[in-house]
Each structure stands twice: as C-alpha cells, then as structure tokens.
Design an enzyme around this catalytic site. Structure first.
Site, PDB file in Angstrom:
ATOM      1  N   THR A 137       2.706  27.180  84.917  1.00 55.18           N
ATOM      2  CA  THR A 137       4.024  26.709  85.322  1.00 55.18           C
ATOM      3  C   THR A 137       4.150  25.347  84.670  1.00 55.18           C
ATOM      4  OG1 THR A 137       3.776  27.818  87.457  1.00 55.18           O
ATOM      5  CG2 THR A 137       5.385  26.045  87.381  1.00 55.18           C
ATOM      6  N   GLY A 190       0.601  32.355  91.706  1.00 53.50           N
ATOM      7  CA  GLY A 190       1.606  32.086  92.724  1.00 53.50           C
ATOM      8  C   GLY A 190       1.282  32.623  94.093  1.00 53.50           C
TER       9      GLY A 190
HETATM   10  N1  GLY Z   1       2.706  29.800  89.437  1.00 53.19           N
HETATM   11  C1  GLY Z   1       3.601  30.660  88.807  1.00 53.19           C
HETATM   12  C2  GLY Z   1       3.666  31.985  89.394  1.00 53.19           C
HETATM   13  O1  GLY Z   1       2.672  32.501  89.913  1.00 53.19           O
HETATM   14  O2  GLY Z   1       4.698  32.567  89.354  1.00 53.19           O
END
Ligand code: GLY
Length: 254
Positions: A137, A190
């Site tokens: 990210t 995430g």
């Molecule tokens: N950290 C980004 C995602 O897992 O979507």
C-alpha cells in the site's frame, strides 16, 4: 510540521527514491502553508503515479485480471473519506478526498466510479501491474502548521484476491486512524490488519504512554514473522515508521 511516507511493506529499498520524492512534494507543500490533508493527498498522488508501487497506476490485478483499488483519507478534525473496489481511476485517493466533504464517508464499486465522474474526475483505463503483490500500500501522514494531522492511503490490494474484495486500507481503525495528537497508517496483508484493528490499537498504546516507536513495535509483535506488516505514524512531537519486512519510508520534520 512533519510528514511521514511509506511505499509499502515488503517493498525493497530499490524504490526508496520514489518515497523520498513523494515526501519532498508533501514537505514543500506544508512549508508553503498547505493544510495537512492537501499535503498527505498530494504525496500519495505522487506514489499512485509511480507504477513501481502497488497503488493507482501500478495497482495489482484481481483473479480475473481486473484492477480494483481502495483509498482513504482522514483528518483528526473528524472527517473521513473512503473509496473501495474502484476501477478505471488512476488516483483513487482523490476520490476519497472528495468523499470526505460529503454526508456519507464511504463509496464502493460502480457508485464510487459514478461519483468520481460526477465530481469531474475522468476515468481512464488503469492497466495495473503484472507483478504479484502481497499487500503493499502507499501512505502518508502529515501534520500542518496549525497542528492538524491527516492520513492518506491508497492500494491495489493483494494479487489474486477476488473481484470486490476490500482490504484494510479504507478500514477505519484497521488500516488508518487519526485522533487528537496522533495519525497512523498501515501496510501489509489487509485481512491481518483489519482483524486486529491494528491502527486504533497502536494509537491506544501511545495514549497509554508508549513512544511512537515502542507502539509501532508493539503492533508488529501482534504478528508472526511471515505476515508482512508495516506502520507509519506521527504524534504532536515525533514521527516514526517500522516494519517486520523491508519497507521504504521517509520522514521530514522541522
Ligand atoms: N494492505 C492492502 C490490502 O491488503 O488491501
């Protein structure tokens, strides 16, 4: 004033120059009197426009080959804007920024795309990256001269996840958090971040007396070593970044 920027947990130092460039853009804006939201968003736009990062133009692909992105912007004045599963938008953080000023705080999929179009953002095919990404990210946390703190994050998600999957990046308290004297952004897988409500819990550690660096290490220690996680944060007196993997990040402060 200060700004801290990251280019994604698991990313190598090869892209440190891109993070430094983005931090310089945000810092210059703050120095010229920009507010924290503007600086954080402009910083993330630079990273979205650099296709080496898993966000915006470089976002990864879903199981069907499509590109869907998530983004969020929050300010410790109480405003929050989020856009999820957004297609054909090169700078999803700008959509999240617009949502901040609405009487709702999140839009997803077609509704988010229609909203972006209605607000003057022109959709464009985002080819995305062929590279397999595992949760990178991009993000920035900025504090302006007034003391306001803003967090902005953007992601292409995780390669091979299904269409419609939404990660931590727009998850309030999971992927980002800001409150009086604190702003935090997360990067990594995430689901692992959201399930542990990571950013909110790290902020609680700071409220309970840990330094930023100690609180970030506390957050990382919630995970086994094979779950890639990174955090950046600002308080009223310091900035920090930490990851259990490599993570390009940069801090500017006066
Ligand atoms: N950290 C980004 C995602 O897992 O979507």
């Amino acid at each position: 004033m200060r700004i801290v920027v990251h280019g994604g947990a698991g990313h190598t130092g090869e892209v440190q120059d891109g993070v430094e460039t983005a931090a310089d853009v945000g810092w210059k804006l703050l120095d010229e009197g920009a507010d924290a939201i503007s600086a954080a968003v402009a910083t993330v736009v630079v990273l979205e426009d650099d296709s080496r990062f898993n966000a915006g133009t470089g976002a990864c692909r879903r199981t069907d080959g499509s590109v869907q992105t998530d983004a969020a912007v929050a300010c410790n004045d109480g405003r929050l804007g989020r856009a999820a599963a957004l297609e054909d938008i090169a700078n999803p953080v700008q959509v999240a920024r617009l949502v901040m000023d609405e009487d709702f705080d999140a839009l997803a999929g077609k509704g988010a795309l229609d909203y972006a179009r209605s607000r003057g953002i022109t959709p464009a095919m985002v080819a995305g990256s062929e590279k397999p990404w595992a949760g990178d990210t991009v993000g920035a946390v900025a504090q302006d001269a007034s003391g306001a703190i803003a967090v902005a994050s953007s992601t292409g998600g995780v390669s091979g996840r299904p269409v419609g999957r939404v990660g931590d990046t727009p998850h309030w308290g999971g992927g980002l958090w800001t409150d009086a004297g604190i702003g935090i952004a997360a990067t990594g897988i995430g689901e692992a971040i959201s399930r542990r409500l990571l950013c909110f819990r790290v902020a609680q550690q700071v409220a309970d007396g840990l330094s930023l660096a100690e609180a970030l290490e506390w957050g990382l220690a919630l995970y086994p070593a094979d779950v890639c996680i990174g955090l950046i944060a600002l308080s009223d007196s310091e900035g920090a970044g930490a990851s259990n993997a490599s993570m390009p990040w940069a801090l500017r402060q006066d």
